[in-house]
Motif scaffolding. Sequence first.
Motif, PDB file in Angstrom:
ATOM      1  N   ASN A   1      42.582  42.434  42.467  1.00  0.00           N
ATOM      2  CA  ASN A   1      43.654  43.422  42.515  1.00  0.00           C
ATOM      3  C   ASN A   1      43.960  44.071  41.181  1.00  0.00           C
ATOM      4  O   ASN A   1      44.600  45.116  41.133  1.00  0.00           O
ATOM      5  N   ASN A   2      43.528  43.440  40.072  1.00  0.00           N
ATOM      6  CA  ASN A   2      43.934  43.953  38.762  1.00  0.00           C
ATOM      7  C   ASN A   2      42.805  44.598  37.972  1.00  0.00           C
ATOM      8  O   ASN A   2      42.987  44.974  36.823  1.00  0.00           O
ATOM      9  N   ILE A   3      41.622  44.737  38.572  1.00  0.00           N
ATOM     10  CA  ILE A   3      40.479  45.393  37.932  1.00  0.00           C
ATOM     11  C   ILE A   3      40.127  46.637  38.737  1.00  0.00           C
ATOM     12  O   ILE A   3      40.018  46.585  39.961  1.00  0.00           O
ATOM     13  N   GLU A   4      39.953  47.752  38.069  1.00  0.00           N
ATOM     14  CA  GLU A   4      39.604  49.004  38.750  1.00  0.00           C
ATOM     15  C   GLU A   4      38.087  49.102  38.940  1.00  0.00           C
ATOM     16  O   GLU A   4      37.326  48.690  38.060  1.00  0.00           O
ATOM     17  N   HIS A   5      37.686  49.649  40.058  1.00  0.00           N
ATOM     18  CA  HIS A   5      36.254  49.801  40.361  1.00  0.00           C
ATOM     19  C   HIS A   5      35.942  51.273  40.623  1.00  0.00           C
ATOM     20  O   HIS A   5      36.657  51.951  41.364  1.00  0.00           O
ATOM     21  N   PHE A   6      34.866  51.754  39.969  1.00  0.00           N
ATOM     22  CA  PHE A   6      34.393  53.119  40.184  1.00  0.00           C
ATOM     23  C   PHE A   6      32.887  53.066  40.443  1.00  0.00           C
ATOM     24  O   PHE A   6      32.158  52.333  39.759  1.00  0.00           O
ATOM     25  N   PRO A   7      32.393  53.832  41.415  1.00  0.00           N
ATOM     26  CA  PRO A   7      30.966  53.770  41.760  1.00  0.00           C
ATOM     27  C   PRO A   7      30.079  54.480  40.731  1.00  0.00           C
ATOM     28  O   PRO A   7      30.367  55.600  40.322  1.00  0.00           O
ATOM     29  N   LEU A   8      29.022  53.803  40.353  1.00  0.00           N
ATOM     30  CA  LEU A   8      28.033  54.395  39.440  1.00  0.00           C
ATOM     31  C   LEU A   8      27.506  55.722  39.964  1.00  0.00           C
ATOM     32  O   LEU A   8      27.243  56.652  39.191  1.00  0.00           O
ATOM     33  N   SER A   9      27.347  55.812  41.264  1.00  0.00           N
ATOM     34  CA  SER A   9      26.702  56.986  41.866  1.00  0.00           C
ATOM     35  C   SER A   9      27.453  58.282  41.603  1.00  0.00           C
ATOM     36  O   SER A   9      26.883  59.368  41.731  1.00  0.00           O
TER      37      SER A   9
END
Length: 289
Positions: A49-57
Amino acid sequence: MYNVSLPIVFMHRVDEVHVGLCMQQAKYSNPSSRVILIGSPENKHLCGNNIEHFPLSQYKQGSQTFSRHYNHSSSNDYTYNLFCFLRWFVLRDFMRSQGINRCCYLDSDVMLYTDMSKLNNDDFHDFTFEYSWTTVCELDMLDEFCEYTTKYFRDALHYESLLQFTKELGNVPISDMVLFILFHNYALRRKATYGSVTDSGYFDNNLNCSFAPSCPEIDMLDSKKQIYQKDGALFFKITGTNDYIHSHSLHFQGHAKAYIPYFRSQDIPNTSYPMYFDYSTCKWVSAES
């Protein structure tokens, strides 16, 4: 000092447990900072919940342009070696899209123990763009680095000079680390710190190496740096002395990744007397005789 909002960015393509541990450690030591993973759908669950995720693509435009110029000259796997270069183009395009002007980039096998916002800007002047596995990235400088790297692969004469430079370094393979050395030492004309940041401590270059050039040799244990703790903080001992260097981070390169689960801040003893980590038993042992 750095602004408390200095983002900490990781980039990883596959689903590996140690990546989640390193991100959580970064968040633990930097509670006010954004901690970000640029990754794949497979590793999104590592973020919690405390780490942001963004797609490499979503950030491949610049990297695709570089890929057309890339010339593989390394014993390393083609896909792996190319991605080591591409990540800087992805990071640049990501920072542009997010309006981030400066961030701390960490390899996915680095455990960070220091709040970056509490270190002085002046301490990091020479440290910026020195290590490819632990570095402070400024967007305008990252843009320069991407163009600088592209030039060495796009232009035949520059590529020949790159090959010559790898021979001068001891016939090392062409990698993004070689371009970092060129860019930091010759384009930026900055002295190398090799992980040392004035008197505040040391960002580990590689747990498997006893020293880096111009840095003091560090005591080893089982072919890895011997790690001490006192009052919950981590230290290395300078060989042949009774002096210690505070460790801001640990780089668990290669097989050393197996020890990452034992080095969460929550699991490190907090004793008034020194202890060292025994790799053979994976336990902390009193250093007092």
